[in-house]
Design a protein around this motif. Structure first.
Motif, PDB file in Angstrom:
ATOM      1  N   THR A  11     134.014 -20.193 -16.352  1.00 10.11           N
ATOM      2  CA  THR A  11     132.909 -19.237 -16.346  1.00 10.11           C
ATOM      3  C   THR A  11     133.393 -17.972 -17.035  1.00 10.11           C
ATOM      4  O   THR A  11     134.038 -17.148 -16.423  1.00 10.11           O
ATOM      5  CB  THR A  11     132.480 -18.860 -14.918  1.00 10.11           C
ATOM      6  N   GLY A  12     133.091 -17.880 -18.318  1.00  7.91           N
ATOM      7  CA  GLY A  12     133.494 -16.673 -19.038  1.00  7.91           C
ATOM      8  C   GLY A  12     134.995 -16.601 -19.132  1.00  7.91           C
ATOM      9  O   GLY A  12     135.703 -16.997 -18.220  1.00  7.91           O
ATOM     10  N   TRP A  15     138.012 -21.490 -20.590  1.00  3.71           N
ATOM     11  CA  TRP A  15     137.225 -22.709 -20.368  1.00  3.71           C
ATOM     12  C   TRP A  15     138.136 -23.927 -20.429  1.00  3.71           C
ATOM     13  O   TRP A  15     139.026 -23.994 -21.270  1.00  3.71           O
ATOM     14  CB  TRP A  15     136.158 -22.840 -21.458  1.00  3.71           C
ATOM     15  N   LYS A  34     129.010 -16.189 -31.653  1.00  2.00           N
ATOM     16  CA  LYS A  34     127.806 -15.946 -30.853  1.00  2.00           C
ATOM     17  C   LYS A  34     126.958 -17.201 -30.884  1.00  2.00           C
ATOM     18  O   LYS A  34     126.871 -17.874 -31.904  1.00  2.00           O
ATOM     19  CB  LYS A  34     127.000 -14.791 -31.468  1.00  2.00           C
ATOM     20  N   GLY A  38     121.525 -15.483 -28.363  1.00  2.37           N
ATOM     21  CA  GLY A  38     122.281 -14.796 -27.323  1.00  2.37           C
ATOM     22  C   GLY A  38     122.629 -15.691 -26.141  1.00  2.37           C
ATOM     23  O   GLY A  38     122.958 -15.215 -25.066  1.00  2.37           O
ATOM     24  N   LYS A  40     124.691 -18.204 -23.677  1.00  2.67           N
ATOM     25  CA  LYS A  40     126.089 -18.205 -23.232  1.00  2.67           C
ATOM     26  C   LYS A  40     126.589 -19.643 -23.169  1.00  2.67           C
ATOM     27  O   LYS A  40     125.830 -20.555 -22.870  1.00  2.67           O
ATOM     28  CB  LYS A  40     126.181 -17.580 -21.846  1.00  2.67           C
ATOM     29  N   LEU A  41     127.881 -19.795 -23.411  1.00  5.89           N
ATOM     30  CA  LEU A  41     128.497 -21.116 -23.303  1.00  5.89           C
ATOM     31  C   LEU A  41     128.351 -21.616 -21.868  1.00  5.89           C
ATOM     32  O   LEU A  41     128.434 -20.838 -20.920  1.00  5.89           O
ATOM     33  CB  LEU A  41     129.985 -21.012 -23.670  1.00  5.89           C
ATOM     34  N   ALA A  42     128.115 -22.929 -21.710  1.00  7.77           N
ATOM     35  CA  ALA A  42     127.935 -23.490 -20.373  1.00  7.77           C
ATOM     36  C   ALA A  42     128.766 -24.759 -20.225  1.00  7.77           C
ATOM     37  O   ALA A  42     129.110 -25.418 -21.217  1.00  7.77           O
ATOM     38  CB  ALA A  42     126.459 -23.814 -20.126  1.00  7.77           C
ATOM     39  N   ARG A  79     119.949 -18.700 -16.529  1.00  7.77           N
ATOM     40  CA  ARG A  79     121.325 -19.069 -16.833  1.00  7.77           C
ATOM     41  C   ARG A  79     121.417 -20.590 -16.846  1.00  7.77           C
ATOM     42  O   ARG A  79     120.875 -21.245 -15.957  1.00  7.77           O
ATOM     43  CB  ARG A  79     122.225 -18.489 -15.749  1.00  7.77           C
TER      44      ARG A  79
END
Ligand code: GDP
Ligand code: ZN
Length: 298
Positions: A11-12, A15, A34, A38, A40-42, A79
Motif C-alpha cells: 500500500t503505497g 509493493w 502516473k 490520477g 493509484k496502483l492497486a 479506491r
C-alpha cells in the motif's frame, strides 16, 4: 529490458510483485510514473518491471476489472481494493456458522455492481444433507452454487477447476472453511487455518489491504479484508434492482418508470415475488439495501 509482473500486496511505497517465473520482488513505482486519470496502483495490477539496480515499476497495464470501495472518510472519492479480478467467490457453511443471507446478498450486489461474475460455495455439507434446499433461490437466480465438504472430500475437484488460472476474490465469514478448502484443493499451499481472513473484522480494514495468494495452477486467490465495506459504493437506488439478476426481466415492466419496487402500484418486480418466481428473502434484502443506499446518499 522490462518484464511483466503482478502486484501481490502493498500500500503505497513498497509493493510485492511477482513475475512470470514466480519470483517475488519488492518494487517501487518509478518516480514520475502516473496512472491515467490520477489512479493509484492497486493489488492485482499487471505491471512492467525494470531492473535497474533495484526493481522499479515502469508501467501499469490497463485493468480488466476492479473492485472499488469508497475511500475512508471521503464520500465522493473511491479506491480500488483489487484490480483484475475474474470472479468473486462467496463461501458460506451450511451450518457452523449458520449462513447469513443478508451478507451473501450484499456480497453478490458488490460483485454485480462491479460487473464481476460471482459464484457461491456452500461448505460443510457433511453437517446437513439438505444444503441444496437452502440455496435453491441462488441457483434459480442464475448463480453457480458449489456444494463442498472438506471433511468428506466432496466438490473439491469441481471447485479447483473453476479457480484454475483465474483471479478469484474469495470472501465469506470466518470459520466457514475457506483456508481448509484451499489447503484441500492445493495440498502444497499450506495456508494456516484461518489465514484467509474474514471480512467482518472491522479493526483490520484500515490497515490491511488485499493480498494475492498465487495458486500452483497459475490462478490467484485474493484475500480481501473489507469486501463487506466495498459496500455498495457507487450504486444508486435505480441501479440496485439490476444487481439482482432474477429481477432484471421485470425492470422495464413497472407502471412507473421511476418505480422503487416497494409500495408503488403496478410493480412488476413485486409481481414476480408474489407469484413465487423470485424469492421473498432476496426481495427483502433488496428493500434493506435500498434503504441503506438511499440513506447514505451515495
Ligand atoms: P476460514 O476461517 O473460513 O478459513 O475457515 P477454516 O478453514 O479455518 O475452518 C474453520 C473450521 O471449520 C475448522 O475447524 C475446520 O476444520 C472446519 N471445517 C472446514 N471445512 C469443513 C467441512 O467441510 N466440514 C466440517 N464438518 N468442518 C469443516
Ligand atoms: Zn417496480
Amino acid at each position: 529490458m522490462s518484464v511483466p509482473a503482478v502486484v501481490l500486496s502493498g500500500t503505497g511505497g513498497v509493493w510485492q510483485v511477482r513475475d512470470a517465473q514466480g519470483a517475488v520482488h519488492e518494487a517501487s513505482m518509478r518516480g514520475r510514473l502516473k496512472l491515467p486519470g490520477g489512479l493509484k496502483l492497486a493489488v492485482g495490477d499487471r505491471v512492467m518491471l525494470e531492473h535497474d539496480g533495484g526493481v522499479t515499476i515502469g508501467e501499469v497495464l490497463p485493468r480488466r476489472s476492479s473492485l472499488t470501495r469508497r475511500a475512508p472518510g471521503n464520500r465522493y472519492d473511491s479506491r480500488v481494493v483489487v484490480a483484475n479480478v475474474d470472479q468473486v467467490v462467496v463461501v458460506f457453511a451450511v451450518v457452523k456458522p449458520e449462513p447469513h443471507r443478508r451478507m451473501l446478498d450484499r456480497f453478490l450486489v458488490v460483485a454485480e455492481s462491479n460487473e464481476i461474475p460471482a459464484r457461491i460455495v456452500v461448505n460443510k455439507v457433511d453437517l446437513d444433507p439438505r444444503a441444496n434446499e437452502q440455496f435453491a433461490d441462488y441457483e434459480r437466480a442464475g448463480y453457480p452454487v458449489h456444494y463442498t465438504s472438506v471433511k468428506r472430500g466432496l466438490g473439491l475437484v469441481e471447485l479447483g477447476s473453476v479457480l484454475a488460472g483465474r483471479v478469484s476474490a474469495l470472501t465469506g465469514p470466518s470459520g466457514v472453511g475457506k483456508s481448509s478448502l484451499l489447503n484441500a484443493i492445493y495440498p502444497g499451499l499450506n495456508l494456516r487455518v484461518g489465514e484467509i481472513s474474514e471480512s467482518v473484522n472491522k479493526g483490520r480494514h484500515t490497515t490491511v489491504g488485499a493480498l494475492m495468494h498465487p495458486l500452483p495452477d497459475g490462478g490467484y486467490v485474493v484475500d480481501t479484508p473489507g469486501l463487506r465495506e466495498v459496500g455498495i459504493w457507487g450504486v444508486d437506488g435505480a441501479m440496485l434492482a439490476a444487481c439482482f439478476p432474477e429481477f432484471r426481466a421485470a425492470l422495464g415492466a413497472c407502471k412507473f418508470r421511476d418505480c422503487r419496487h416497494l409500495t408503488e402500484p403496478g410493480c412488476a418486480v413485486r409481481a414476480l415475488v408474489e407469484s413465487g418466481q423470485a424469492s421473498a428473502e432476496r426481495y427483502d434484502s433488496y428493500a434493506r439495501l435500498l434503504a441503506e443506499v438511499e440513506g447514505s446518499g451515495s
